[in-house]
Design an enzyme around this catalytic site. Structure first.
Site, short mmCIF file in Angstrom:
data_model
loop_
_atom_site.label_atom_id
_atom_site.label_comp_id
_atom_site.label_asym_id
_atom_site.label_seq_id
_atom_site.Cartn_x
_atom_site.Cartn_y
_atom_site.Cartn_z
N LYS A 1 8.92 52.17 25.41
CA LYS A 1 8.34 51.40 24.31
C LYS A 1 6.98 51.91 23.85
CE LYS A 1 10.16 46.68 24.77
NZ LYS A 1 9.76 45.29 25.09
N CYS B 1 10.48 27.55 18.90
CA CYS B 1 11.50 28.08 17.99
C CYS B 1 11.31 29.55 17.59
CB CYS B 1 11.52 27.26 16.68
SG CYS B 1 11.25 25.49 16.88
N THR C 1 21.70 41.80 31.21
CA THR C 1 22.16 42.32 29.92
C THR C 1 22.65 43.77 30.04
OG1 THR C 1 19.95 43.08 29.35
CG2 THR C 1 20.55 40.86 28.60
N CYS D 1 13.37 32.99 18.30
CA CYS D 1 14.79 33.00 17.93
C CYS D 1 14.95 32.88 16.41
CB CYS D 1 15.54 31.87 18.62
SG CYS D 1 15.60 32.06 20.42
N HIS D 2 14.25 31.91 15.83
CA HIS D 2 14.47 31.62 14.41
C HIS D 2 13.53 32.37 13.47
CE1 HIS D 2 17.50 28.49 15.00
NE2 HIS D 2 16.77 28.02 16.00
N ASP E 1 3.66 44.45 27.02
CA ASP E 1 5.12 44.44 27.14
C ASP E 1 5.68 45.85 26.99
OD1 ASP E 1 7.75 43.47 27.41
OD2 ASP E 1 7.96 43.10 25.27
N ASN F 1 13.39 51.20 21.74
CA ASN F 1 13.81 50.15 22.67
C ASN F 1 15.03 50.63 23.46
OD1 ASN F 1 14.25 47.55 23.97
ND2 ASN F 1 12.85 46.71 22.46
N GLY G 1 14.18 39.17 32.66
CA GLY G 1 13.46 37.91 32.86
C GLY G 1 11.94 37.99 32.85
N THR H 1 11.01 43.81 35.65
CA THR H 1 12.48 43.72 35.67
C THR H 1 13.13 45.02 35.21
OG1 THR H 1 12.15 42.58 33.58
CG2 THR H 1 12.75 41.24 35.46
O1 PQQ Z 1 11.35 41.84 30.45
C1 PQQ Z 1 12.57 41.70 30.53
O2 PQQ Z 1 13.15 41.31 31.55
C2 PQQ Z 1 13.36 42.04 29.32
C3 PQQ Z 1 14.74 41.91 29.29
C4 PQQ Z 1 15.43 42.29 28.11
C5 PQQ Z 1 16.92 42.16 28.17
O3 PQQ Z 1 17.42 41.95 29.30
O4 PQQ Z 1 17.63 42.22 27.20
C6 PQQ Z 1 14.67 42.77 27.00
C7 PQQ Z 1 13.27 42.85 27.15
N1 PQQ Z 1 12.66 42.49 28.28
C8 PQQ Z 1 12.42 43.36 26.13
O5 PQQ Z 1 11.18 43.41 26.31
C9 PQQ Z 1 12.97 43.78 24.90
O6 PQQ Z 1 12.25 44.25 24.01
C10 PQQ Z 1 14.37 43.67 24.73
C11 PQQ Z 1 15.18 43.96 23.64
C12 PQQ Z 1 16.43 43.65 24.02
C13 PQQ Z 1 17.66 43.73 23.24
O7 PQQ Z 1 18.73 43.68 23.85
O8 PQQ Z 1 17.56 43.85 22.01
N2 PQQ Z 1 16.44 43.19 25.29
C14 PQQ Z 1 15.19 43.18 25.75
CA CA Z 2 10.25 42.44 28.33
#
Ligand code: PQQ
Ligand code: CA
Length: 677
Positions: A336, A605, A168, A608-609, A309, A395, A184, A244
Site C-alpha cells: 500500500k 455508516c 477473505t 459502508c455507505h 494502515d 491493494n 481484522g 493481520t
Molecule cells: O487489516 C485487516 O485485517 C484488513 C483486512 C482486509 C480484508 O480481509 O479484506 C482488508 C484490509 N485490512 C485493508 O486494509 C484493505 O484496504 C482491504 C481492501 C480489501 C478488499 O477486499 O477490497 N480488503 C481489505
Molecule cells: Ca487494514
C-alpha cells in the site's frame, strides 16, 4: 450434462505439491491462487497471443448470483473450475460449458457482515488431492469434497470469538497443510496465520505477527525479539496490535521457505498503540517462515511504526532476476505504501525500494532498507493528507510478472484521504465522529476533516524491477481496477473498474482487444488449456473496500464468470442498466439534528455507505440516493434488523430511535445541501 462426480474426482485426485510444481512447465492448469507457488500469474500458454487476441470471443458465462464483491481467481484443473463469490460461496463449474456442478454455501451469518472492514469478499479456494478448501468470512476453514461439494470438516480459525476476525484470503497448501490468515486489524485484533493438516484440519502450527498479552510468556523467539520494538508498558495489548495476514503468501519449494505479508497496526495511530514509539515488528512486513513448523526465518519491514494502515499484505511474487550482473532470488512486492521492493528471498536482505507513484510519507529508503520518512508524515495534532492513502497505492489486486518482458504488471492507484489523529481514544468505545467506532473499529484517526487535494486515479503500470522504472502505463477513469495476468503470448489481461476486460501487448502496452463485462472488475483472470485449446477466465463483481461506496459503471450485473477463447461465438449476457440515481427529497427533519447526526453517521455508516449524495454508491447503496420512504422509516427498520439479510447489522442496542432520527436528519440535510440549485 457436465462432468460426473467420478470425473471430477479423477480431475483433482492427484493435485498436490508435486503436481503444482510440475504444472509450472506447461501451465495447462491453474491449480493454485497465483498459478504457481511463486505466485507469478505468468502462463506459458500462447495459442492466444498478441497476433490473434483480436479474435477472442465468449466461450461461456455463468452467473454467480452474487451482489457484493467478487475477488476470486478461478482455479481450473483438468476441466473443472472452482470459483468463489461474495459470502464465501464456492461454485464448481464444468470448465468446458460453465454449467454449475455443485455449489457450497458455508452459511456465513449475514449479521457477521459488519465484522470485516472491506466487503464480504473471498479471493478463492485451494485444491489438494480431491479436497477444496475455502476460508469463510466468519472465520471457519472448510474442507469440501471436490467431486460432490459435501463438507468433510471445518475448523474455527478464530481464537477469540469476542473479537472481529474474518477470512477473505485464499488458502494455500504447502507441506500437506492448509494455510490461512485472518483479517481484522481495523477492529483491534492480534494477527496470526495458521497451518492445518490437509486430511483432518488438525492444527499444525500458528505464527503470530505481533507480541501478545505481556503477562504471558512469548510463543517463540520471534515474539521476544518483536516485543523490544513496542512500548515496554505493553499498551498494545489493549487493541491487539494488528498485523493481520489477510491475503498474500508465496512459497519457494527449493529453499523450502514461505513468505507472508503482514498488515497494519491496531489501532492505526501509533501514538495510541505504542506511545513510546518503536518499529512495532512485524507490522507492515514480509516475513519468511519455515512451512513445516511456522518457525520464523527472517523479515523485511517496509513501514516501521505503521501509522497509515500501510499493510504489506499485498501480493508477494517470487522471481529470479539478474541485478548488477548477479543472479538473484528475490521477492517482488508493491504494498500500500507506494514503494516497489526487490528483496533477496534467501535472507530477506534489502536490494531496492522505489516509489511507483507519488509518495509523501517517505521519498526513499536508505541502504539498509529503512525508509527516510518525511518529518511531517506523522502529523501529531493536525490533518495530514496521506499519499498514498489507506486505500493503498496498490491493494490486494494481484500483479503478475512476465520473464520474457522482465516487467511486473501492477494495478496502481491513488484515492484521496486526510487523516487527523484523535487525542481521545478508548478501546471499543463508541465515539460519535470516530469512523465506525460503534461497530468495533479502532483507528484513532478522524478522516477528511479538511478536503484532500489529490484527485483519485488508477492505472496499469508495467514496472521494470531491475531498472526500477515504469516502462509503460495504461490510464483508467477510476482507481480500483482488477488484478492482472500475463502470458507467453506477449499479453497482459486486466479487468477495469469501468467494467471492461482488456488485453494489452505486454511489451508495448498497446491495447489489442476489449469487451464490456457488465460490472466493475476487481479480481484477477486465469488462463488454462483443455483439449488443446486455450481459455481465459475472469470472475466479475464490483466490490471490496472502495467498491462498497463508489463505482465507475452505470451497469450492475450480478457476479459472473466469463470464459473466452479464440473465435468464441457465445452471446454476451445483456448489460443491466442501473436505475437513474435521484437525491432523496422531502423527509422532514429538525435542522439542529444535522450536526449530531453527522457524528453518528461517521461512527455507524460511513465506510459502508459513503458520504450521502457525494459518493455515488458502489455495491452498497449511498443513502443520499435512497427512497424517502426508507429514510422516513429508518428508526423502525434499523432497530428491527430489516437489512440484516443484506449484511447490515441490527442497530438495536447500538443506537436509540432518537439517534437514528439524527442520522436521518444528516442524510436528508446533506442531500439538500448538495442538490444542484
Ligand atoms: O487489516 C485487516 O485485517 C484488513 C483486512 C482486509 C480484508 O480481509 O479484506 C482488508 C484490509 N485490512 C485493508 O486494509 C484493505 O484496504 C482491504 C481492501 C480489501 C478488499 O477486499 O477490497 N480488503 C481489505
Ligand atoms: Ca487494514
Amino acid at each position: 450434462q457436465g462432468l460426473t462426480p467420478e470425473q471430477m474426482k479423477a480431475a483433482t485426485a492427484s493435485t498436490n505439491e508435486q503436481s503444482i510444481i510440475q504444472n509450472r512447465e506447461a501451465t495447462k492448469n491453474w491449480p493454485s491462487y497465483g498459478l504457481d507457488f511463486q505466485e507469478t500469474r505468468h502462463s506459458k500458454l500462447k495459442s492466444i497471443n498478441a497476433e490473434n487476441v483480436g479474435k477472442l470471443g465468449l466461450s461461456w458465462s455463468t452467473s454467480l448470483e452474487s451482489r457484493r464483491g467478487v475477488e476470486a481467481t478461478p482455479i481450473v484443473i483438468n476441466g473443472v473450475m472452482y470459483v468463489t463469490a461474495s459470502w464465501s460461496v464456492v461454485h464448481a463449474l464444468d470448465a468446458r460449458t460453465g454449467k454449475e456442478l455443485w455449489r457450497y454455501d458455508p452459511q456465513v451469518p449475514k449479521d457477521y457482515g459488519y465484522k470485516g472492514c472491506c466487503d464480504v469478499v473471498n479471493r478463492g479456494v485451494a485444491v489438494h488431492e480431491g479436497k477444496v478448501y475455502v476460508g469463510a468470512y466468519d472465520g471457519f476453514l472448510h474442507a469440501i469434497d471436490a467431486a460432490t461439494g459435501k463438507m468433510l470438516w471445518k475448523v474455527d480459525t478464530i481464537e477469540n470469538r469476542a473479537m472481529s476476525y474474518t477470512i477473505t484470503g485464499a488458502p494455500r497448501v504447502y507441506k500437506n497443510a492448509v494455510l490461512i490468515g485472518n483479517g481484522g486489524a481495523e477492529f483491534g485484533v492480534r494477527g496470526y496465520i495458521t497451518a492445518y493438516n490437509v486430511a483432518d484440519g488438525k492444527q499444525k502450527w500458528r505464527w503470530y505477527s505481533v507480541p501478545g498479552d505481556p503477562s504471558k510468556p512469548f510463543e517463540d523467539k520471534s515474539m521476544e525479539a518483536a516485543a523490544k520494538t513496542w512500548d515496554p508498558a505493553g499498551k498494545w495489548w489493549l487493541a491487539g496490535g494488528g498485523g493481520t495476514m489477510w491475503d498474500s503468501m508465496a512459497y519457494d519449494p527449493e529453499l523450502d521457505i514461505m513468505y507472508v505479508g503482514t498488515g497494519n497496526g491496531s489501532p492505526w495511530n501509533r501514538d495510541l498503540r505504542s506511545p513510546a514509539g518503536g518499529d512495532n515488528l512485524y507490522l507492515g512486513s514480509v516475513v519468511a517462515l519455515k512451512p513445516e513448523t511456522g518457525e520464523y526465518v527472517c523479515h523485511h519491514q517496509q513501514t516501521p511504526g505503521d501509522n497509515w494502515d500501510y499493510t504489506s499484505t499485498q501480493h508477494v511474487l517470487l522471481a529470479d532476476l539478474t541485478i548488477n550482473g548477479q543472479p538473484r532470488k528475490v521477492w517482488l512486492h508493491a504494498p500500500k505504501n507506494g514503494f516497489f521492493y526487490v528483496i533477496d528471498r534467501t535472507n530477506c536482505q534489502f536490494i531496492s525500494a522505489t516509489p511507483f507513484v507519488e509518495t509523501t510519507w517517505a521519498k526513499e529508503y536508505d541502504e539498509k532498507g529503512r525508509p527516510i520518512e518525511n518529518p511531517g508524515a506523522r502529523a501529531k495534532d493536525k490533518p495530514w493528507e496521506t499519499i498514498p492513502s489507506a486505500y493503498g497505492a496498490h491493494n490486494w489486486h494481484p500483479m503478475s510478472f512476465n520473464p520474457d518482458t522482465g516487467l511486473v504488471y501492477l494495478p496502481a492507484q491513488g484515492i484521496p484521504l486526510v487523516q487527523q489523529p484523535v487525542q481521545q481514544w478508548q478501546y471499543n468505545e463508541h465515539r460519535p465522529g470516530s469512523a465506525m467506532s460503534n461497530l468495533g473499529w479502532n483507528l484513532g484517526f478522524l478522516f477528511n476533516t479538511v478536503d484532500p487535494t489529490m484527485k483519485p486515479y488508477g492505472h496499469l503500470s508495467a514496472w521494470d524491477p531491475v531498472a526500477k522504472k515504469e516502462v509503460w502505463r495504461a490510464n483508467y477513469v477510476s482507481p480500483w481496477n482488477g488484478g492482472t495476468l500475463t502470458t507467453a503470448g506477449n499479453l497482459v489481461f486486466q479487468g477495469t473498474a469501468d467494467g471492461r476486460f482488456i488485453a494489452y501487448n505486454a511489451k508495448t502496452g498497446e491495447p489489442l482487444w476489449q469487451t464490456p463485462v457488465g460490472s466493475g472488475v476487481v479480481a484477477a483472470p486465469s488462463t488454462w488449456e483443455l483439449d488443446g485449446e486455450q481459455y481465459v477466465s475472469v470472475a466479475v463483481g464490483w466490490g471490496g473496500v472502495y467498491g462498497q461506496m463508489q463505482r465507475a459503471t452505470e451497469t450492475a450485473g450480478p457476479g459472473r464468470v466469463y470464459t473466452f477463447k479464440l473465435d468464441g461465438k457465445g452471446t454476451m449476457p445483456p448489460l443491466v442498466q442501473r436505475a437513474p440515481a435521484e437525491l432523496v427529497k422531502g423527509v422532514a427533519y429538525k435542522p439542529e439534528d444535522v450536526a449530531p447526526g453527522l457524528g453518528l453517521y461517521v461512527s455507524n455508516c460511513l465506510f459502508c455507505h459513503g458520504v450521502p449524495g457525494v459518493n455515488n454508491g458502489g455495491n452498497i447503496p449511498n443513502l443520499g440516493f435512497t427512497k424517502a420512504e426508507v429514510l422516513k422509516n429508518s428508526p423502525e427498520l434499523l432497530l428491527n434488523g430489516a437489512f440484516v439479510e443484506g449484511g447490515m447489522p441490527t442497530f438495536k442496542g447500538k443506537l436509540t430511535e432518537a439517534q437514528v432520527t439524527q442520522i436521518v436528519a444528516f442524510i436528508q440535510g446533506t442531500a439538500d445541501a448538495v442538490r444542484p440549485k
